[in-house]
Motif scaffolding. Structure first.
Motif, PDB file in Angstrom:
ATOM      1  N   SER A 249      47.731  35.242  33.365  1.00 27.38           N
ATOM      2  CA  SER A 249      46.889  34.962  34.886  1.00 27.38           C
ATOM      3  C   SER A 249      47.817  35.325  35.863  1.00 27.38           C
ATOM      4  O   SER A 249      49.336  34.998  35.748  1.00 27.38           O
ATOM      5  CB  SER A 249      46.761  33.412  34.846  1.00 27.38           C
ATOM      6  N   LEU A 250      47.534  36.145  36.663  1.00 23.27           N
ATOM      7  CA  LEU A 250      48.270  36.711  37.785  1.00 23.27           C
ATOM      8  C   LEU A 250      47.761  36.113  39.163  1.00 23.27           C
ATOM      9  O   LEU A 250      46.745  36.484  39.480  1.00 23.27           O
ATOM     10  CB  LEU A 250      48.477  38.309  37.827  1.00 23.27           C
ATOM     11  N   PHE A 251      48.681  35.600  40.089  1.00 23.06           N
ATOM     12  CA  PHE A 251      48.279  35.276  41.257  1.00 23.06           C
ATOM     13  C   PHE A 251      49.173  35.736  42.439  1.00 23.06           C
ATOM     14  O   PHE A 251      50.206  36.020  42.348  1.00 23.06           O
ATOM     15  CB  PHE A 251      48.478  33.628  41.256  1.00 23.06           C
ATOM     16  N   GLY A 252      48.342  36.053  43.622  1.00 17.53           N
ATOM     17  CA  GLY A 252      48.973  36.634  44.623  1.00 17.53           C
ATOM     18  C   GLY A 252      49.336  37.990  44.477  1.00 17.53           C
ATOM     19  O   GLY A 252      48.413  38.787  44.075  1.00 17.53           O
ATOM     20  N   LYS A 253      50.075  38.466  45.327  1.00 18.50           N
ATOM     21  CA  LYS A 253      50.416  39.950  45.398  1.00 18.50           C
ATOM     22  C   LYS A 253      50.320  40.818  44.116  1.00 18.50           C
ATOM     23  O   LYS A 253      50.184  42.178  43.864  1.00 18.50           O
ATOM     24  CB  LYS A 253      51.542  40.358  46.430  1.00 18.50           C
ATOM     25  N   VAL A 254      50.920  40.181  43.135  1.00 16.25           N
ATOM     26  CA  VAL A 254      51.404  40.666  41.761  1.00 16.25           C
ATOM     27  C   VAL A 254      49.970  40.902  41.136  1.00 16.25           C
ATOM     28  O   VAL A 254      49.843  42.058  40.254  1.00 16.25           O
ATOM     29  CB  VAL A 254      51.997  39.597  40.943  1.00 16.25           C
ATOM     30  N   ALA A 255      49.155  40.291  41.616  1.00 15.50           N
ATOM     31  CA  ALA A 255      47.630  40.575  41.013  1.00 15.50           C
ATOM     32  C   ALA A 255      47.154  41.837  41.673  1.00 15.50           C
ATOM     33  O   ALA A 255      46.101  42.280  41.039  1.00 15.50           O
ATOM     34  CB  ALA A 255      46.627  39.415  41.429  1.00 15.50           C
ATOM     35  N   ASP A 256      47.406  42.436  42.833  1.00 15.79           N
ATOM     36  CA  ASP A 256      46.879  43.431  43.488  1.00 15.79           C
ATOM     37  C   ASP A 256      47.866  44.722  42.881  1.00 15.79           C
ATOM     38  O   ASP A 256      47.432  45.922  43.118  1.00 15.79           O
ATOM     39  CB  ASP A 256      47.202  43.521  44.945  1.00 15.79           C
ATOM     40  N   ILE A 257      48.953  44.532  42.167  1.00 16.10           N
ATOM     41  CA  ILE A 257      49.871  45.618  41.896  1.00 16.10           C
ATOM     42  C   ILE A 257      50.170  45.929  40.378  1.00 16.10           C
ATOM     43  O   ILE A 257      50.638  46.860  40.019  1.00 16.10           O
ATOM     44  CB  ILE A 257      51.219  45.451  42.837  1.00 16.10           C
ATOM     45  N   VAL A 258      49.717  44.999  39.267  1.00 15.17           N
ATOM     46  CA  VAL A 258      50.044  44.961  38.147  1.00 15.17           C
ATOM     47  C   VAL A 258      48.721  44.907  37.357  1.00 15.17           C
ATOM     48  O   VAL A 258      47.903  44.125  37.580  1.00 15.17           O
ATOM     49  CB  VAL A 258      51.023  43.944  37.534  1.00 15.17           C
ATOM     50  N   SER A 259      48.597  45.993  36.388  1.00 15.69           N
ATOM     51  CA  SER A 259      47.360  45.855  35.809  1.00 15.69           C
ATOM     52  C   SER A 259      47.392  44.796  34.746  1.00 15.69           C
ATOM     53  O   SER A 259      48.464  44.195  34.116  1.00 15.69           O
ATOM     54  CB  SER A 259      47.449  47.428  34.920  1.00 15.69           C
ATOM     55  N   ASN A 260      46.287  44.101  34.748  1.00 15.96           N
ATOM     56  CA  ASN A 260      45.865  42.949  33.828  1.00 15.96           C
ATOM     57  C   ASN A 260      44.435  43.100  33.280  1.00 15.96           C
ATOM     58  O   ASN A 260      43.480  42.112  33.419  1.00 15.96           O
ATOM     59  CB  ASN A 260      46.113  41.505  34.514  1.00 15.96           C
ATOM     60  N   GLU A 261      44.195  43.973  32.549  1.00 17.65           N
ATOM     61  CA  GLU A 261      42.846  44.229  31.827  1.00 17.65           C
ATOM     62  C   GLU A 261      42.371  43.151  31.127  1.00 17.65           C
ATOM     63  O   GLU A 261      41.094  42.846  31.089  1.00 17.65           O
ATOM     64  CB  GLU A 261      42.933  45.584  31.209  1.00 17.65           C
ATOM     65  N   TYR A 262      43.108  42.576  30.413  1.00 18.81           N
ATOM     66  CA  TYR A 262      42.491  41.586  29.494  1.00 18.81           C
ATOM     67  C   TYR A 262      42.417  40.117  30.128  1.00 18.81           C
ATOM     68  O   TYR A 262      42.279  39.052  29.465  1.00 18.81           O
ATOM     69  CB  TYR A 262      43.478  41.528  28.211  1.00 18.81           C
ATOM     70  N   GLY A 263      43.243  39.661  31.407  1.00 18.72           N
ATOM     71  CA  GLY A 263      43.323  38.385  31.766  1.00 18.72           C
ATOM     72  C   GLY A 263      42.593  38.148  33.457  1.00 18.72           C
ATOM     73  O   GLY A 263      41.809  39.103  33.671  1.00 18.72           O
ATOM     74  N   LYS A 264      43.306  37.362  33.817  1.00 19.26           N
ATOM     75  CA  LYS A 264      42.911  36.832  35.005  1.00 19.26           C
ATOM     76  C   LYS A 264      43.670  37.249  36.319  1.00 19.26           C
ATOM     77  O   LYS A 264      44.994  37.070  36.186  1.00 19.26           O
ATOM     78  CB  LYS A 264      42.760  35.355  35.159  1.00 19.26           C
ATOM     79  N   SER A 265      43.244  38.079  37.336  1.00 17.28           N
ATOM     80  CA  SER A 265      44.107  38.576  38.532  1.00 17.28           C
ATOM     81  C   SER A 265      43.340  37.836  39.619  1.00 17.28           C
ATOM     82  O   SER A 265      42.307  38.038  40.092  1.00 17.28           O
ATOM     83  CB  SER A 265      44.227  39.623  38.763  1.00 17.28           C
ATOM     84  N   VAL A 266      43.975  37.146  40.450  1.00 16.53           N
ATOM     85  CA  VAL A 266      43.431  36.533  41.861  1.00 16.53           C
ATOM     86  C   VAL A 266      44.477  36.826  42.866  1.00 16.53           C
ATOM     87  O   VAL A 266      45.790  36.204  42.986  1.00 16.53           O
ATOM     88  CB  VAL A 266      43.180  34.928  41.843  1.00 16.53           C
ATOM     89  N   GLY A 267      44.380  37.825  43.698  1.00 13.46           N
ATOM     90  CA  GLY A 267      44.976  38.190  44.968  1.00 13.46           C
ATOM     91  C   GLY A 267      44.685  37.194  46.060  1.00 13.46           C
ATOM     92  O   GLY A 267      43.719  36.827  46.325  1.00 13.46           O
ATOM     93  N   CYS A 268      45.948  36.932  46.863  1.00 16.33           N
ATOM     94  CA  CYS A 268      45.820  36.210  48.029  1.00 16.33           C
ATOM     95  C   CYS A 268      47.111  35.903  48.555  1.00 16.33           C
ATOM     96  O   CYS A 268      48.271  36.261  48.178  1.00 16.33           O
ATOM     97  CB  CYS A 268      45.172  34.502  47.724  1.00 16.33           C
ATOM     98  N   VAL A 269      47.264  36.014  49.833  1.00  7.96           N
ATOM     99  CA  VAL A 269      48.494  35.916  50.637  1.00  7.96           C
ATOM    100  C   VAL A 269      49.126  34.476  51.182  1.00  7.96           C
ATOM    101  O   VAL A 269      50.348  34.210  51.006  1.00  7.96           O
ATOM    102  CB  VAL A 269      48.478  36.665  51.970  1.00  7.96           C
ATOM    103  N   ASP A 270      48.130  33.549  51.567  1.00  3.00           N
ATOM    104  CA  ASP A 270      48.609  32.300  51.848  1.00  3.00           C
ATOM    105  C   ASP A 270      49.657  31.668  50.934  1.00  3.00           C
ATOM    106  O   ASP A 270      49.050  31.255  49.753  1.00  3.00           O
ATOM    107  CB  ASP A 270      47.446  31.250  52.483  1.00  3.00           C
ATOM    108  N   THR A 271      50.862  31.212  51.328  1.00  2.78           N
ATOM    109  CA  THR A 271      51.461  30.432  50.341  1.00  2.78           C
ATOM    110  C   THR A 271      51.222  29.425  49.675  1.00  2.78           C
ATOM    111  O   THR A 271      51.121  28.964  48.501  1.00  2.78           O
ATOM    112  CB  THR A 271      53.074  30.219  51.080  1.00  2.78           C
ATOM    113  N   GLU A 272      50.575  28.347  50.536  1.00  2.57           N
ATOM    114  CA  GLU A 272      50.068  27.011  49.843  1.00  2.57           C
ATOM    115  C   GLU A 272      48.951  27.470  49.009  1.00  2.57           C
ATOM    116  O   GLU A 272      48.756  26.854  47.950  1.00  2.57           O
ATOM    117  CB  GLU A 272      49.453  26.152  50.978  1.00  2.57           C
ATOM    118  N   GLU A 273      47.967  28.243  49.218  1.00  3.63           N
ATOM    119  CA  GLU A 273      46.715  28.753  48.352  1.00  3.63           C
ATOM    120  C   GLU A 273      47.499  29.180  47.128  1.00  3.63           C
ATOM    121  O   GLU A 273      46.899  28.641  46.217  1.00  3.63           O
ATOM    122  CB  GLU A 273      46.159  29.507  49.013  1.00  3.63           C
TER     123      GLU A 273
END
Length: 401
Positions: A249-273
């Motif tokens: 599971s990738l969260f934040g900017k890493v979700a936008d820049i790293v391939s994760n074909e088999y998993g979950k990727s959720v991009g967001c910017v806000d630190t608390e979120e």
């Protein structure tokens, strides 16, 4: 339950690398952590302190002290320059290659022809005798003026005027036409083409791009995908783990820049979120790898705002404590960075700095694990932890902890 969590505090460097004097003279003297503590003298980050951030820095400073129970190290950057995209590819196990560096002006005619061939309406927008491309009246193509100049091109879009899937098509056409390390395809709502064009900014008489924060694209419903050059996801940790049936599971900017074909990727910017998402995922995940990028520290560095940087660190620190409270005896946590971004150095770009490696878990060996040669050692350690094949680059330090 067996989880490995990596939290990347984007741009949280601990002192300039020795080679900066040769390759990035503007970064000599940079020390992101030290200078934030100097500018915000009452800053207290109790969980990072507990994990050994001052040990990694090498000294106490006002409110922040070394920990006697920390497992810690530091790492050099193997990639050229100081880049978020390349830094995260390196963390995930890619052996960095030297990127092509050139202004977008060198490729502008080739890109314009490629876009027009696919049926797009393309015109020039000019400032200070420099040109960028304006596509379908709502998308710009030009230099990234926030990363190392000449290394990245940006596709910037007003998403109230165009669907993001179409913006991504434009980005992929540009990607095929150029050989720089990265093409960033992004946009947001509640901005306009005129706002984006008003944020045009020239640098050094050679580079023309959009000042992303001033353009308003971060305001609402931000979308972003980073398209890299020569990146093979099959040698990286997320793909290796995914193929082995281990949750990623990738969260934040890493979700936008790293391939994760088999998993979950959720991009967001806000630190608390993004930290809440990480904590929620830890509560749900029985076994797997979580990697989170805290981007707003980097944005504060670009804005040269130490106070704002400190505010984002305090939010991250609070949630790091909550994550530690939810860890089992088998779990491992690493808090690190991908480069520096010293808000006091006198320029708004990333800084080539060593980064901290702060490691937490039950029954770890206390002390210094050394100065690592590459960020890929983290990816290699994650693979070692899950007993899967190693990524392309890096040496595991699992036995040292």
């Amino acid at each position: 339950m067996k989880r490995f969590i990596v939290i990347v505090l984007d741009s949280f460097g601990i002192g300039y690398m020795e080679d900066a004097a040769l390759v990035r003279k503007q970064d000599v003297g940079a020390n992101t952590l030290k200078h934030i503590l100097r500018e915000v003298p009452n800053l207290k980050l109790k969980n990072l302190e507990k994990m050994g951030i001052m040990n990694a820095l090498g000294k106490d400073y006002k409110e922040m002290k070394k920990s006697k129970a920390a497992t810690f190290g530091k790492s050099a950057l193997m990639h050229d320059g100081a880049d978020t995209f390349l830094g995260h590819q390196e963390i995930m196990g890619t052996r960095p290659q030297k990127p092509l560096m050139e202004p977008f002006s060198k490729s502008i005619e080739k890109v314009k022809s490629a876009l027009e061939k696919e049926g797009y309406n393309v015109e020039y927008k000019i400032k200070d005798n420099l040109k960028l491309l304006f596509v379908n009246g709502c998308v710009t193509v030009g230099d990234n003026i926030e990363a190392d100049l000449g290394q990245v091109y940006n596709i910037t879009a007003a998403l109230d005027n165009i669907d993001y899937s179409e913006v991504l098509k434009i980005g992929k056409i540009v990607r095929k036409s150029v050989k720089v390390s990265r093409v960033i395809t992004f946009g947001g709502r509640r901005t306009s083409p005129s706002n984006i064009l008003a944020a045009m900014e020239a640098k050094e008489g050679k580079y023309l791009g959009i000042n992303a924060p001033e353009s308003g694209v971060y305001n609402c419903d931000y979308h972003c995908v980073h398209l890299g050059y020569g990146i093979d996801e099959n040698v990286q940790v997320p793909t290796i783990l995914g193929k082995a049936g281990i949750q990623v599971s990738l969260f934040g900017k890493v979700a936008d820049i790293v391939s994760n074909e088999y998993g979950k990727s959720v991009g967001c910017v806000d630190t608390e979120e993004v930290m809440k998402l990480t904590l929620e995922e830890l509560n749900k995940m029985e076994e797997g790898f979580i990697c989170t990028n805290v981007q707003e520290t980097d944005l504060a560095g670009h804005a040269q705002d130490a106070e704002k940087y400190a505010e984002k660190l305090k939010i991250a620190d609070k949630y790091i404590g909550l994550i530690i409270d939810k860890m089992t005896k088998e779990d491992r946590l690493i808090v690190m960075a991908d480069h520096g971004n010293d808000p006091t150095i006198g320029h708004s770009h990333h800084t080539r700095e060593y980064v901290p490696l702060l490691i937490y878990g039950e029954n770890l060996k206390v002390g210094f694990i050394g100065s690592r040669k590459t960020l890929s050692d983290v990816g290699a350690t994650v693979s070692d932890f899950f007993h899967v094949k190693s990524p392309e680059n890096g040496q595991s330090f699992l036995e040292l902890i």
